[in-house]
Design an enzyme around this catalytic site. Structure first.
Site, PDB file in Angstrom:
ATOM      1  N   CYS A 158       0.843  -1.195   0.000  1.00  8.51           N
ATOM      2  CA  CYS A 158       0.000   0.000   0.000  1.00  8.51           C
ATOM      3  C   CYS A 158       0.882   1.251   0.000  1.00  8.51           C
ATOM      4  O   CYS A 158       1.639   1.471  -0.944  1.00  8.51           O
ATOM      5  CB  CYS A 158      -0.951  -0.061   1.194  1.00  8.51           C
ATOM      6  N   ASP A 215      -8.402  -2.578  -8.510  1.00 13.36           N
ATOM      7  CA  ASP A 215      -7.979  -1.592  -7.508  1.00 13.36           C
ATOM      8  C   ASP A 215      -8.468  -0.205  -7.923  1.00 13.36           C
ATOM      9  O   ASP A 215      -7.943   0.401  -8.859  1.00 13.36           O
ATOM     10  CB  ASP A 215      -6.461  -1.604  -7.390  1.00 13.36           C
ATOM     11  N   HIS A 247      -7.547  -3.566  -4.199  1.00 15.15           N
ATOM     12  CA  HIS A 247      -6.458  -3.038  -3.385  1.00 15.15           C
ATOM     13  C   HIS A 247      -6.310  -3.894  -2.126  1.00 15.15           C
ATOM     14  O   HIS A 247      -7.253  -4.507  -1.651  1.00 15.15           O
ATOM     15  CB  HIS A 247      -6.742  -1.582  -3.007  1.00 15.15           C
TER      16      HIS A 247
END
Length: 281
Positions: A158, A215, A247
């Site tokens: 991330c 995502d 994601h």
């Protein structure tokens, strides 16, 4: 194991998350918990000019020599339990894995109740140059505590996935990098002068990028732009996209977890390390 005096240890406990970050509660039943059997795990206090950088480390308990080093870069939630578990998983494979708390000057993200607060009050104040220097210091600490800085790689998730590309550019001596769903394009400013797509063509370190086709925060046109930029260079970096994943597909403690993509990504990461002189000895 490295020893700390009580005041420092108390500081490290307060600076590093215990358990999972508040913003991700409740925790999924699918959460993976890796034990510490046959491992040395603990808190490190890395001395910097402007303070003590807290970090969590894990390594095999009785290594036969210096260990290859895996720098683990946190998600937006800091070094909470998931990132610690990643360190233990890597240590079980023979690495000295260490995750520094890269927001420690700005605040503790584990205590924030929502992601917007983390972004607005902490992450938005963290300069990329500071992160690069902190990772340099972390690698130097690892080299003095049983690790081999000449055999070092980096992985992150991330927020940390973006950092992997930047640190691979900053430190060309790394053997490899693995970026999990880190942003590739974005605004330029004083704190973020470059984005991954800007440095892709000049990379020397081979980076494996792992991304989700669903995502919403990292659109496929930015992934395609990154691929095109990488094609202009000679790092032999690669990007893999999992069409059905979103994601944070490796975050087993969250609803975003996609087991098939996560497991394939983990095996690809291990293969990437092995093929770039980072197989644990």
């Amino acid at each position: 194991m490295h020893r700390f005096d009580p005041p420092r240890r108390n500081f490290l406990k307060e600076a590093l998350a215990t358990g999972f970050a508040l913003a991700v509660q409740p925790i999924s039943a699918a959460s993976i918990i890796t034990d510490s059997h046959d491992l040395d795990t603990g808190l490190a206090g890395i001395a910097l000019d402007d303070g003590i950088l807290p970090a969590y480390f894990a390594r095999p308990r009785m290594p036969s020599g210096k260990l290859p080093v895996m720098l683990v870069v946190q998600e937006i939630f800091g070094v909470h339990e998931h990132i610690r578990d990643i360190c233990r998983r890597l240590a079980k494979l023979g690495y000295l894995a260490i995750a520094p708390e890269l927001y420690f000057r700005q605040g503790n993200p584990a205590e924030a109740s929502d992601i917007a607060t983390i972004i607005n009050t902490i992450v938005s104040k963290v300069p990329d140059t500071q992160v690069m220097q902190d990772l340099d210091a972390t690698l130097a600490w690892a080299n003095l505590h049983g690790g081999d800085a000449g055999h070092a790689a980096i992985t992150g998730f991330c927020w940390g996935g973006r950092i992997i590309w930047l640190y691979a550019s900053h430190n060309p001596n790394l053997k490899a990098g693995i970026a999990w769903y880190g942003k590739l394009v974005g605004e330029h400013g004083t704190l973020t002068p470059s984005q991954p797509v800007d440095i892709a063509a000049t990379l020397k370190v081979p980076v494996l990028g792992l991304y989700g086709g669903q995502d919403g925060s990292i659109p496929q046109d930015s992934v395609n732009s990154m691929r095109q930029a990488l094609d202009q260079g000679h790092s032999h970096s690669e990007i893999v996209v999992y069409p059905g994943a979103g994601h944070a597909f490796n975050a087993d403690y969250r609803p975003s977890y996609n087991a098939s993509a996560a497991q394939d990504g983990w095996q690809r990461m291990l293969g990437w390390l092995a093929s770039h002189d980072m197989k644990a000895r």
